[in-house]
Each structure stands twice: as structure tokens, then as C-alpha cells.
Motif scaffolding. Structure first.
Motif, PDB file in Angstrom:
ATOM      1  N   TYR A 365       0.819  -1.223   0.000  1.00 39.37           N
ATOM      2  CA  TYR A 365       0.000   0.000   0.000  1.00 39.37           C
ATOM      3  C   TYR A 365       0.850   1.268   0.000  1.00 39.37           C
ATOM      4  CZ  TYR A 365      -3.588  -3.363   1.304  1.00 39.37           C
ATOM      5  OH  TYR A 365      -4.433  -4.441   1.329  1.00 39.37           O
ATOM      6  N   ARG A 366       2.133   1.124  -0.339  1.00 39.70           N
ATOM      7  CA  ARG A 366       3.047   2.268  -0.286  1.00 39.70           C
ATOM      8  C   ARG A 366       2.570   3.405  -1.179  1.00 39.70           C
ATOM      9  NH1 ARG A 366       8.581   0.517  -2.272  1.00 39.70           N
ATOM     10  NH2 ARG A 366       7.959   1.309  -4.303  1.00 39.70           N
ATOM     11  N   LYS A 367       2.207   3.087  -2.406  1.00 36.79           N
ATOM     12  CA  LYS A 367       1.784   4.105  -3.368  1.00 36.79           C
ATOM     13  C   LYS A 367       0.562   4.861  -2.853  1.00 36.79           C
ATOM     14  CE  LYS A 367       0.176   4.592  -8.152  1.00 36.79           C
ATOM     15  NZ  LYS A 367      -0.142   3.854  -9.414  1.00 36.79           N
ATOM     16  N   GLU A 368      -0.421   4.122  -2.337  1.00 40.16           N
ATOM     17  CA  GLU A 368      -1.661   4.747  -1.857  1.00 40.16           C
ATOM     18  C   GLU A 368      -1.407   5.611  -0.622  1.00 40.16           C
ATOM     19  OE1 GLU A 368      -2.600   1.324  -4.377  1.00 40.16           O
ATOM     20  OE2 GLU A 368      -1.285   1.581  -2.636  1.00 40.16           O
ATOM     21  N   ARG A 369      -0.511   5.151   0.261  1.00 35.83           N
ATOM     22  CA  ARG A 369      -0.251   5.906   1.490  1.00 35.83           C
ATOM     23  C   ARG A 369       0.531   7.187   1.219  1.00 35.83           C
ATOM     24  NH1 ARG A 369       0.840   0.542   5.315  1.00 35.83           N
ATOM     25  NH2 ARG A 369      -1.384   0.150   5.734  1.00 35.83           N
ATOM     26  N   VAL A 370       1.463   7.135   0.278  1.00 33.42           N
ATOM     27  CA  VAL A 370       2.181   8.352  -0.093  1.00 33.42           C
ATOM     28  C   VAL A 370       1.226   9.345  -0.742  1.00 33.42           C
ATOM     29  CG1 VAL A 370       3.962   9.303  -1.605  1.00 33.42           C
ATOM     30  CG2 VAL A 370       4.414   7.207  -0.328  1.00 33.42           C
ATOM     31  N   GLN A 371       0.320   8.849  -1.570  1.00 34.76           N
ATOM     32  CA  GLN A 371      -0.662   9.708  -2.209  1.00 34.76           C
ATOM     33  C   GLN A 371      -1.597  10.324  -1.169  1.00 34.76           C
ATOM     34  OE1 GLN A 371      -0.461  10.590  -5.263  1.00 34.76           O
ATOM     35  NE2 GLN A 371      -2.323  11.811  -5.385  1.00 34.76           N
ATOM     36  N   ALA A 372      -1.942   9.544  -0.135  1.00 35.36           N
ATOM     37  CA  ALA A 372      -2.796  10.058   0.937  1.00 35.36           C
ATOM     38  C   ALA A 372      -2.101  11.184   1.696  1.00 35.36           C
ATOM     39  CB  ALA A 372      -3.167   8.920   1.896  1.00 35.36           C
ATOM     40  N   ARG A 374       0.156  13.171   0.382  1.00 36.17           N
ATOM     41  CA  ARG A 374       0.184  14.310  -0.558  1.00 36.17           C
ATOM     42  C   ARG A 374      -1.155  15.049  -0.566  1.00 36.17           C
ATOM     43  NH1 ARG A 374       2.362  11.728  -4.298  1.00 36.17           N
ATOM     44  NH2 ARG A 374       4.462  12.568  -4.209  1.00 36.17           N
ATOM     45  N   LYS A 375      -2.251  14.310  -0.460  1.00 34.97           N
ATOM     46  CA  LYS A 375      -3.586  14.904  -0.469  1.00 34.97           C
ATOM     47  C   LYS A 375      -3.973  15.497   0.879  1.00 34.97           C
ATOM     48  CE  LYS A 375      -5.633  11.985  -4.088  1.00 34.97           C
ATOM     49  NZ  LYS A 375      -6.676  10.969  -4.367  1.00 34.97           N
ATOM     50  N   GLY A 376      -3.205  15.183   1.927  1.00 38.51           N
ATOM     51  CA  GLY A 376      -3.541  15.676   3.259  1.00 38.51           C
ATOM     52  C   GLY A 376      -4.505  14.786   4.007  1.00 38.51           C
ATOM     53  N   ASP A 377      -4.725  13.564   3.525  1.00 38.90           N
ATOM     54  CA  ASP A 377      -5.649  12.637   4.184  1.00 38.90           C
ATOM     55  C   ASP A 377      -5.023  11.977   5.402  1.00 38.90           C
ATOM     56  OD1 ASP A 377      -7.503  13.220   2.239  1.00 38.90           O
ATOM     57  OD2 ASP A 377      -6.982  11.498   0.972  1.00 38.90           O
ATOM     58  N   VAL A 378      -3.690  11.958   5.482  1.00 42.80           N
ATOM     59  CA  VAL A 378      -2.992  11.446   6.665  1.00 42.80           C
ATOM     60  C   VAL A 378      -2.006  12.511   7.122  1.00 42.80           C
ATOM     61  CG1 VAL A 378      -3.231   9.035   5.922  1.00 42.80           C
ATOM     62  CG2 VAL A 378      -1.164  10.287   5.324  1.00 42.80           C
ATOM     63  N   PRO A 379      -1.713  12.579   8.433  1.00 43.85           N
ATOM     64  CA  PRO A 379      -0.836  13.655   8.925  1.00 43.85           C
ATOM     65  C   PRO A 379       0.637  13.433   8.629  1.00 43.85           C
ATOM     66  CG  PRO A 379      -1.497  12.228  10.733  1.00 43.85           C
ATOM     67  CD  PRO A 379      -2.271  11.768   9.532  1.00 43.85           C
ATOM     68  N   ILE A 391      10.314  12.591  -3.752  1.00 40.15           N
ATOM     69  CA  ILE A 391       8.991  12.923  -3.227  1.00 40.15           C
ATOM     70  C   ILE A 391       8.958  14.409  -2.883  1.00 40.15           C
ATOM     71  CG2 ILE A 391       9.667  12.171  -0.895  1.00 40.15           C
ATOM     72  CD1 ILE A 391       6.708  11.439  -0.447  1.00 40.15           C
ATOM     73  N   THR A 392       7.959  15.096  -3.407  1.00 41.70           N
ATOM     74  CA  THR A 392       7.810  16.540  -3.177  1.00 41.70           C
ATOM     75  C   THR A 392       6.428  16.801  -2.614  1.00 41.70           C
ATOM     76  OG1 THR A 392       9.318  17.083  -4.995  1.00 41.70           O
ATOM     77  CG2 THR A 392       7.820  18.819  -4.250  1.00 41.70           C
ATOM     78  N   ILE A 393       6.392  17.280  -1.363  1.00 41.46           N
ATOM     79  CA  ILE A 393       5.128  17.586  -0.681  1.00 41.46           C
ATOM     80  C   ILE A 393       5.280  18.948  -0.017  1.00 41.46           C
ATOM     81  CG2 ILE A 393       3.550  16.917   1.174  1.00 41.46           C
ATOM     82  CD1 ILE A 393       4.288  14.007   0.599  1.00 41.46           C
ATOM     83  N   ALA A 394       4.334  19.840  -0.264  1.00 40.51           N
ATOM     84  CA  ALA A 394       4.412  21.196   0.277  1.00 40.51           C
ATOM     85  C   ALA A 394       4.392  21.180   1.805  1.00 40.51           C
ATOM     86  CB  ALA A 394       3.243  22.031  -0.253  1.00 40.51           C
ATOM     87  N   ASN A 395       5.212  22.040   2.412  1.00 38.59           N
ATOM     88  CA  ASN A 395       5.254  22.254   3.856  1.00 38.59           C
ATOM     89  C   ASN A 395       5.668  20.997   4.636  1.00 38.59           C
ATOM     90  OD1 ASN A 395       5.046  23.991   6.054  1.00 38.59           O
ATOM     91  ND2 ASN A 395       2.905  23.462   6.456  1.00 38.59           N
ATOM     92  N   LEU A 396       6.432  20.126   4.003  1.00 42.63           N
ATOM     93  CA  LEU A 396       6.836  18.874   4.642  1.00 42.63           C
ATOM     94  C   LEU A 396       7.901  19.115   5.701  1.00 42.63           C
ATOM     95  CD1 LEU A 396       6.336  15.746   4.351  1.00 42.63           C
ATOM     96  CD2 LEU A 396       8.442  15.700   3.002  1.00 42.63           C
ATOM     97  N   GLN A 397       7.740  18.448   6.856  1.00 40.71           N
ATOM     98  CA  GLN A 397       8.724  18.460   7.933  1.00 40.71           C
ATOM     99  C   GLN A 397       9.387  17.076   7.969  1.00 40.71           C
ATOM    100  OE1 GLN A 397       8.658  21.687   9.443  1.00 40.71           O
ATOM    101  NE2 GLN A 397       7.131  21.866   7.811  1.00 40.71           N
TER     102      GLN A 397
END
Length: 462
Positions: A365-372, A374-379, A391-397
């Protein structure tokens, strides 16, 4: 196609040579196991008699003819009715053995029509990015692009690809990591909407359609031979490419004799850098596209964290960092040194938030979890080094647990640090190295980031 089948059925000779365009498009530049071809055997036999395709024994002189490895294993084969050897090195791509035939196209070259304009991306590059593009397109030699993480390497590739496509060349973007392929595919397709872009990675399947622009893992290039005029090797220093000679061979095999490679990386080796500098085919970009400094990692001591996990407890400094990200609604990645430690800790972090999942190379489920994420569905996500790149995600810590562990060398730590502050809207971010003792690799990574930031300031003063 119907005319060809009618000819085969009636054994009537054709007045003019006729080959199946689908076979031509599929096999152009490929090397494929005969039994796995998605075409009827009688049509394959016809093309073989017309010498439009070549059949090669899978194993010759105790060597695999697809990957050229000599790691063979013998077994009793029902088809051979005797001892038969097969290749262990590329077994995951289908077994190549003594009784296997490999098929290649040797007929007329398929000429793909490139629409105008072929690039639909309308963005702009910085002056530094334009300089790098010019340095890569003025000659036909191998080239090294050394650009810091977040410098806009993908955007710089767009005009380089456009230049090659306009010249009728076939292009491949190759990378060692599946995650990078998945990240690049929508961005490249969006930039070249009129071009049929294809992506190949483990389990991706294949298409019969010819594509002048392909994105693939370096493993998948073992299925190509003399296919590409230009191969852009993205993340060229990533594991396992730098340590696996078979993958480096795959790139060479997939490249035409007249073709060239462009290596793209933020952390080239010293030897690579000196080699390309000597050839005057080296481009360096020390600044991110938005002009801000690279985030500098901070070191935070965290002793006995493994013992804490065994006692079903998250160390306070670590839990405070995660809870702060969740409270501020800042997406985050927490890197672990091993899968075992991560899976032991995952249930504890899920007590902080039920949607905190762990991902690793073999996670279905790696692909789906990374996408989640990116969408903000997981913290956030707990991860291994599988997500250190691409991997590029805005405001990533970003935080690294056990940054002193041997798996986190300076190159990996620089790449991980580069996940933060990549977007123009959020050009800064926290990079925290939790450790049980500062190592030389940690110091090297931090000092290199500071040096790159300082070097750009010196350039501006000059």
C-alpha cells in the motif's frame, strides 16, 4: 493485420513485404522472451522467416543474453529433457534459460510522428536553470547535472527532452527507485500532453504502443537493447544503482551506439564530479529555484529509544516533535533505520493518531499511502530510506530517528534533508536528526548543506 492473417492461412505470397505494425512498435528497441510475447505464434514465425525479428538463445556460453550475468542455476528441464541452466540475476522479469528464445526487432525502424508543439509546459526557468539547459544541449556528449535538492531538476529536464524529441530522438528517464517513477510520471505527462508517455517499474505491466518518451526504473532497462538516443539517469547516486554493475550495464545496453546519457543528482561522488569537470560536461546549480537556503539539520540527542519502544513507550522528545506537526497540520516524514524497528514502533505512533502508517519497499500500500499524505488525508508517515528521494510535498517536515546508524550516510542524510522546504509557498521546514551520538556522516551532511548555502552567497557578492 487481417491481410497478414489471410496470407498466413492461405499460404499466398505477398506482393509487397507486410509486417505487423503492432509487433514493430512493441519490439522496437526491446529484447523479450518469446513465450511471453502478446502475439500469435504463427505471426511471430512469419516475421522470423521474413527476417524482421531475430531469435537469440537465452543462454549462450554460460551467460544470460538479456542481462549478461553468469549467475546461472542448473535444473532438470522437461522441455530440454535434460540439464538446463537459467539466469538468477534477472529471474523476476521472467525466466531466461537454455531453452528460452529472446526476440528482437531488426526490421524497418518505426518512425513516430512528433506533434508540434510537443511540450505543453508553459512555466519559466530561472537564469541558472536556463544556463544548465544550454550546457546540456549545445553538444552530444555525456553530461552530469549536479543540482541541490529542490533546485527544479525535473523542470530543467523538460526543454532538454523537448530538444531531443524535436530531433526525432527517443528518450528515457531512468531512475533506481519505483517511487521516483511514480512521482515523475504525472509531471512528465502533464508537460508533454501530446506525447504518449509510458512508465515501467516492477508490476506495472506493459503497453503494445510505441512511445518516444519512457520513464522506467533502471531494472526495467534490462528489457531494452539499442533503444534510446538519450537516457536521463535521475538520482544517479541512489542505491542500488551505484553499487550494482548489472544496472549500470542495463543503461549502457539500452542506449544506442550513437546515444548519450545525462546523469542528474544532488550528491555525485567526488570521482564523478572530477571526471565530468575534466571533460567540460559538468553543470552545477547550488540554489533552489525559489532562491531560499537549504534547510540546515538540527541535532537532537535521543538515547535508549530502542529500549523505550520495547517498553511500549515513545521518547518524549520524539513524541513532542510528532504531536507538534500534527497540531500545526504540517505533513511529516519520520525516517527509521530498519523495518523491524519501524514496525515495532508503528502501533505506538498510531496511539497519537490513528492514520499514522508505516511504509517500506515491500509494502503493498506504499503508493496509496504516499498519495494520501500528498492529499492531506494522513498527517504523516513512518518510513525507511525508500522515501529519501523523489517525493515533493508542500510544507513537509522531516525527522530522522537514529541518524547515527550506518545506513544513514552523508548522501542519504542530504537527500532526506532536501525533502523539506521544496515549494515556493513553504520554502523552509524543520529537519531534525535524532541521534545517540553525533557521527562523522552527520557532520559531513550538515557541513555540506551549509557550504552550498554559503557558496551561492559568495557567487552573488562576486
Amino acid at each position: 493485420m487481417r491481410k497478414l492473417r489471410r496470407c498466413l492461412h492461405t499460404k499466398t505470397p505477398l506482393k509487397t513485404p507486410l509486417y505487423d505494425l503492432k509487433i514493430q512498435q512493441f519490439l522496437q528497441g526491446r529484447i523479450w522472451i518469446e513465450e511471453e510475447l502478446p502475439f500469435l505464434q504463427d505471426i511471430i514465425r512469419y516475421h522470423n522467416t521474413q527476417r524482421w525479428i531475430i531469435k537469440t538463445p537465452g543462454i549462450q556460453q554460460k551467460q544470460c543474453m538479456r542481462c549478461h550475468s553468469k549467475r546461472l542455476h542448473e535444473f532438470w528441464c522437461k522441455q530440454c529433457k535434460g540439464h538446463c541452466a537459467y539466469c538468477l540475476n534477472c529471474l523476476k522479469m521472467g525466466r531466461v534459460s537454455n531453452c528460452t528464445n529472446l526476440i528482437r526487432w531488426c526490421g524497418p525502424t518505426y518512425k513516430n510522428h512528433i506533434p508540434e508543439p510537443c511540450m505543453t509546459w508553459t512555466g519559466t526557468l530561472t537564469d541558472s536553470q536556463q544556463r544548465v539547459v544550454k550546457e546540456c544541449t549545445v553538444h552530444e556528449k555525456d553530461h552530469l547535472i549536479h543540482a541541490v535538492t529542490g533546485a527544479g531538476k525535473t523542470e530543467m529536464l523538460f526543454p532538454i527532452i523537448e530538444d531531443a524529441l524535436k530531433k526525432g530522438k527517443r528518450v528515457c528517464i531512468a531512475t533506481p527507485r519505483t517511487d521516483v517513477v511514480l512521482e515523475l510520471m504525472p509531471r512528465i505527462q502533464q508537460a508533454f500532453l501530446t506525447i504518449p508517455v509510458q512508465a515501467f517499474y516492477g508490476g506495472s505491466g506493459f503497453s503494445l504502443m510505441y512511445s518516444p518518451l519512457i520513464i522506467a526504473t533502471t531494472h526495467q532497462l534490462l528489457r531494452f537493447q539499442q533503444a534510446f538516443d538519450l537516457i536521463l539517469v535521475d538520482e544517479a547516486d541512489a542505491f542500488p544503482y551505484t553499487y550494482d554493475e548489472a544496472l549500470q550495464f542495463a543503461v549502457k545496453k539500452a542506449l544506442k551506439d550513437t546515444g548519450r546519457t545525462i546523469l542528474v543528482t544532488a550528491t555525485p561522488t567526488k570521482n564523478e564530479r572530477q571526471k565530468y569537470e575534466k571533460q567540460q560536461t559538468y553543470s552545477f546549480l547550488s540554489r533552489r529555484f525559489h532562491g531560499f537556503d537549504l534547510p540546515i539539520p538540527r541535532f537532537v540527542a535521543l538515547f535508549s529509544y530502542k529500549k523505550s519502544f520495547r517498553k511500549n513507550h515513545i521518547p518524549k522528545r520524539l513524541s513532542d516533535w510528532v504531536e507538534s506537526c500534527i497540531t500545526k497540520q504540517q505533513p511529516f516524514l519520520l525516517f527509521f533505520p530498519t523495518i523491524e524497528l519501524m514496525e515495532r514502533a508503528a502501533p505506538l505512533f498510531q496511539q497519537l493518531h490513528e492514520n499514522l502508517h508505516a511504509v517500506h519497499a515491500s509494502d503493498d500500500y506504499r503508493k496509496e499511502r504516499v498519495q494520501a499524505l500528498r492529499k492531506g488525508d494522513v498527517p504523516g508517515l513512518l518510513t525507511t530510506t525508500i522515501l529519501e528521494r523523489g517525493i515533493t510535498i508542500a510544507n513537509l517536515q522531516v525527522a530522522v530517528l537514529g541518524a547515527d546508524e550506518t545506513i544513514f550516510n552523508a548522501s542519504a542524510l542530504i537527500q532526506i534533508s532536501g525533502r523539506a522546504g521544496r515549494s515556493k509557498e513553504y520554502p523552509t521546514g524543520d529537519v531534525c536528526f535524532f541521534h545517540a551520538g553525533i557521527t562523522r556522516q552527520m557532520d559531513l551532511a550538515r557541513n555540506e548543506i551549509i557550504r552550498l548555502n554559503r557558496e551561492e552567497v559568495i557567487k552573488q557578492l562576486e
